[in-house]
Design an enzyme around this catalytic site. Structure first.
Site, short mmCIF file in Angstrom:
data_model
loop_
_atom_site.label_atom_id
_atom_site.label_comp_id
_atom_site.label_asym_id
_atom_site.label_seq_id
_atom_site.Cartn_x
_atom_site.Cartn_y
_atom_site.Cartn_z
N ARG A 107 51.76 48.99 -56.04
CA ARG A 107 52.43 50.29 -56.10
C ARG A 107 53.00 50.68 -54.75
NH1 ARG A 107 51.12 48.42 -60.04
NH2 ARG A 107 50.36 49.34 -61.99
N GLU A 149 56.15 48.62 -54.30
CA GLU A 149 57.25 49.12 -55.14
C GLU A 149 57.99 50.27 -54.45
OE1 GLU A 149 56.38 49.28 -59.41
OE2 GLU A 149 56.95 51.38 -59.32
N SER A 182 58.09 53.81 -35.60
CA SER A 182 57.29 52.70 -35.07
C SER A 182 56.14 52.34 -36.01
CB SER A 182 56.72 53.07 -33.71
OG SER A 182 55.95 51.99 -33.21
#
Lengths: 147, 147, 147, 147, 147, 147, 147, 147, 147, 147
Positions: free
Chosen positions: G88, G91, G114
């Site tokens: 997840r 994704e 960063s």
């Protein structure tokens, strides 16, 4: 004992006893390629086949159970294949399959040649002073179901 | 005109004229699969074959030159194959090639079945009320040279 | 003993006995590259070759059987290659093969240079105060069969 | 005009004018493979070479500038290679490079055969009624610098 | 003992003896990066270097032979790189190499910066209260040979 | 107009006007490599830089907006790289980065050399009758934050 | 003892002693995620942190040295990720990063957040009878340097 | 008009009209990141949102239908990501996700943070004279169902 | 003991005791597929489930802790899948998912079928003298949250 | 007109005419998913189906021929899948297929669930105030043939 180890033992025994694939095929009532697939662990043996293998090759009893188990089929090679023998088979599928598919659909309609309900056969022939090999895949035609 | 465009024109003409692969095979003196490979651009036609194709399919003259050219062979599909027809062929090579290789080496020694000096043949059979397809690859056995 | 282990033993023995590839080549009647391929396990030795290797390198008897077995050819390296020596060979095939193919087809027609019925030869030359290496692949031309 | 388009025009002109790679090689003072690499866009031509190519092939003036430009070298093919001609070259590097590397290091020490300061040569031979092709890569030996 | 194991022993000894890369560099007469490459197994040591390493680090005698052997260079990391330090180097090549190549060709013509006949140097600087690192690759320019 | 198209126009204009990277660098107040990155679209130009580029190269006004836009950085090449110039840079990162990392950590602690707060510089030198190129990456050291 | 083994021992001890990540975080003066990264081997501990870990978890002395070493960061998972929790996160980066990047550039100009000078924080909340998790990445903005 | 083309038109109009993401967010009643996802085509707009977008940006009527359609979500970038902004997000998931997962399971049990029932929020902060960005993913906790 | 080892022990015990998946399902109060997922290590067992498994299969006490632990889910197979059983499932997702997605969105709006809040059920049926298998995935519909 | 273009026309007409998948299913005598597969080009229509589609959607006559043609099945998406709807289906096969396979073999022996002689069915249910979707794959069991 898993199927991989059973295969390893069987292949060593085959070497030591000087058995041919035809001899093994005869013992289990399969073709040479079918017998090799059984030994390599790509098929589930019947009880009779498993017992015949164990007897012929002098394997421990547990090997019979391993031969009878349903396999989780994974390739025995890097992929794409690097061995020249296998690479030639791969090349044929890679390049020529779509044209073969077109001819097949003209003859059979939409569907596939089964890779499960099928046989594979290797043959050796002599022609004009050279050896020729022929490999035949014969499978049931499965039409796509309408839904 | 490149081979890909010649193929596109030829396949459209085949459809419009209602020609079968067997009819094309007859016109060029090849097998149906061999004729399909020629049309799809996976072989270099002889002058006679190219002229016969152009005549039968009613193609422009430049198509003949395209059919005669030596191809740069690339697959007509994503890879690994996604079409179920091709995927079944792929599965057989992927899983069963090493066992077939073992049988072949027992019969022929070290070498390969040629993917160049070879023929491919598709056949349709009827058995027990079902259709069966058989695909045969027949190739010259090439032993590794010693050096 | 499998071919990989035979190779390992042979390479160690070569080091310990201070043998050169030319010495091994002389013993088995092959070229230095051919001898190296045999030792590394990329070829099947004849009985004579296997015995000569075992004798020269002082290997156990089973090593001879390993050397004679038909190999399942897999690369000894990650791929694409990371070693600079191999990477340079790879670069040449990657970039220049299609142009070479074009010249070859003009001279030979459609077909391939065999990677089975072939020899490989490495040579060292001195020119203008520098070392030069030449690697030659010489293979039989195999024309595509018409079918 | 970029190098790819110049190559496309040049290859078409070569076909239409019926020129061989040897004729082109003669015009630019290179070998046939070297000339093919120049035409395919894998080398930067000198002013003389570019002018000779444009003259021989009847190309537009801008093609000369394209031939002279330094190329960004990318392969003209899917990779791993699918064309059987290229696949055979690939197979040789894939399988046999480490053994060749071993022999080379014994003769030359640590280093590489240059893929830049090098030549490639293709030759055709006739032997025992068959055609043979030989491809030679000859490169300067570059030792690793100590630092 | 192979080069990987020699590296493992050497790195452990470096830790236990509290040696810096500069100390090792001084002992073998290389730069710190050059010394690290030697220890990690990416270079072939001279006899003097190998002996100095073994002495300084208190390694077994066979380690010297391992350090002197020509390496088969493979990366010590997954690829594409996952470590942030290496990933930043990768990003620079991935994104900026083509523009650097363009500048280089304007200054040098067609060719490459050698990755064999070269040095690598790391330096630490202090500027405006922050640390800066500079890494310099200095290589011989190799023009493509005309053939 | 997007950055890619602006780059295409700028590179063509650079060729037609016979401008060097140094001339462009002078006009925008950057180094030659910095100027090339700007033109290729790997940096966002200030208003002054964009105007200077458009003036020097005689580009349409919209190109200035394109040069000023923040880029979505994607490589201009297949990957792993196939061009020999880029492949040599790739080889150095692939093989030698872990050893360089080790030296850097000894000098700087845990952290990275910034690929954002950094400069790249290419230089040409003459030594012993040969050309040498040096490429320097100088970046701020960024220590990992503790949390 | 390397960092991987230290992690294995520490995770087992955490389980056996029934310690929470918050307890470990408290002992080393980090956040729970920061403490987990330290234990898993993705950070270099200070001497105090390493000693605190060893004390709290009852580990052997060498574990402290392992925790303090600078890590070579490699993922602990196949990639692309197969675990649904990680998938997840993947994704979100895969699909939504470019739109987030666009907003960030509007606010900050060209640069990056960063991944080194940053913190990660996980929180648990209760809302409308359900659990909600929030994960925050907070990093210093690094603008691209002009050169 | 598909969602990709609607996005292209909307991004151009945003530029020409000098609109910020906050202005768009205000018009559709979403956050800036939520509005950007809508414009980029990663969400299905309500009728009101679609109408508001079309009005604010002066787009053709069909764009509204495109914004309302359910998307087929595919990334707008090569993968693994090459843009440094995205690459830093990727690095965090790649390396640190398993440790975060461990903490999450201790607090929530087995399950995932939803990537569907979730929000994403970007914030800009000023601290010690530098800019900091924070990105928060807040999602419903979904426990695995028992069956 | 980790979950993988607990699975190995459990599968062996299942074989030796001649237990079916239905028997195991009965003991833990799950469906056969749910029970198999628990045994294979793809779910976290409750205390009752873990104890029931250990009792039924005669496993050591530590196995219970392993069954209760939250898994890091990784596949038990190469990917893309090579086993024909798995390959058929893969083919369906690969080819038919987008059309299914379209129908689902028409019925449910934008969202997904949960792969976490879901059940999987396998059934065996007899029809016209042949066996039929049906596999049902039933999941909660999760709409995308607006933000 | 190829199948892809026929799909594009049909999907647009479906939208413009406000037709549901159920309406199309009714017209061709298939299920909604079956009708969607036909329209998307993943099945070969009968003459009646093709005519019904063309009539209902008001498509040109050639579309009928396209619908009847046997498809070359390729996915309509990047792979591994990036759309969350498809990714959830993929996750289930990736992780849970081997356990399902084990249960299936216990019930059916060695073989596969056909992906050709099969149906796919999607259903919508309401339960406890939430929507649930169920997807059922029902296929003929094909046992491996013995040979």
């Amino acid at each position: 004992m898993n199927k991989r180890e059973a295969a390893r033992l069987a292949l060593r025994a085959k070497l030591e006893r000087g058995l041919t694939w035809e001899a093994i095929a005869g013992a289990v009532g399969r073709t040479p390629v079918g017998a090799a697939l059984l030994v390599y662990g790509y098929a589930a043996a019947t009880r009779e086949e498993a017992d015949a293998l164990v007897r012929l090759l002098g394997l421990p009893e547990e090997a019979a159970a391993a031969f009878r188990r349903v396999p989780f089929r994974v390739p025995r090679q890097p992929w794409p294949p690097t061995d020249p023998f296998v690479a030639r088979m791969y090349e044929i599928v890679l390049l020529y399959a779509p044209a073969i598919k077109d001819v097949a659909h003209e003859w059979f309609g939409d569907g596939i040649i089964s890779a499960v309900d099928m046989t594979l056969e290797l043959q050796k022939e002599r022609q004009d002073g050279a050896d020729w090999a022929s490999l035949t895949w014969r499978g049931k035609w499965l039409p796509f179901r309408r839904f």
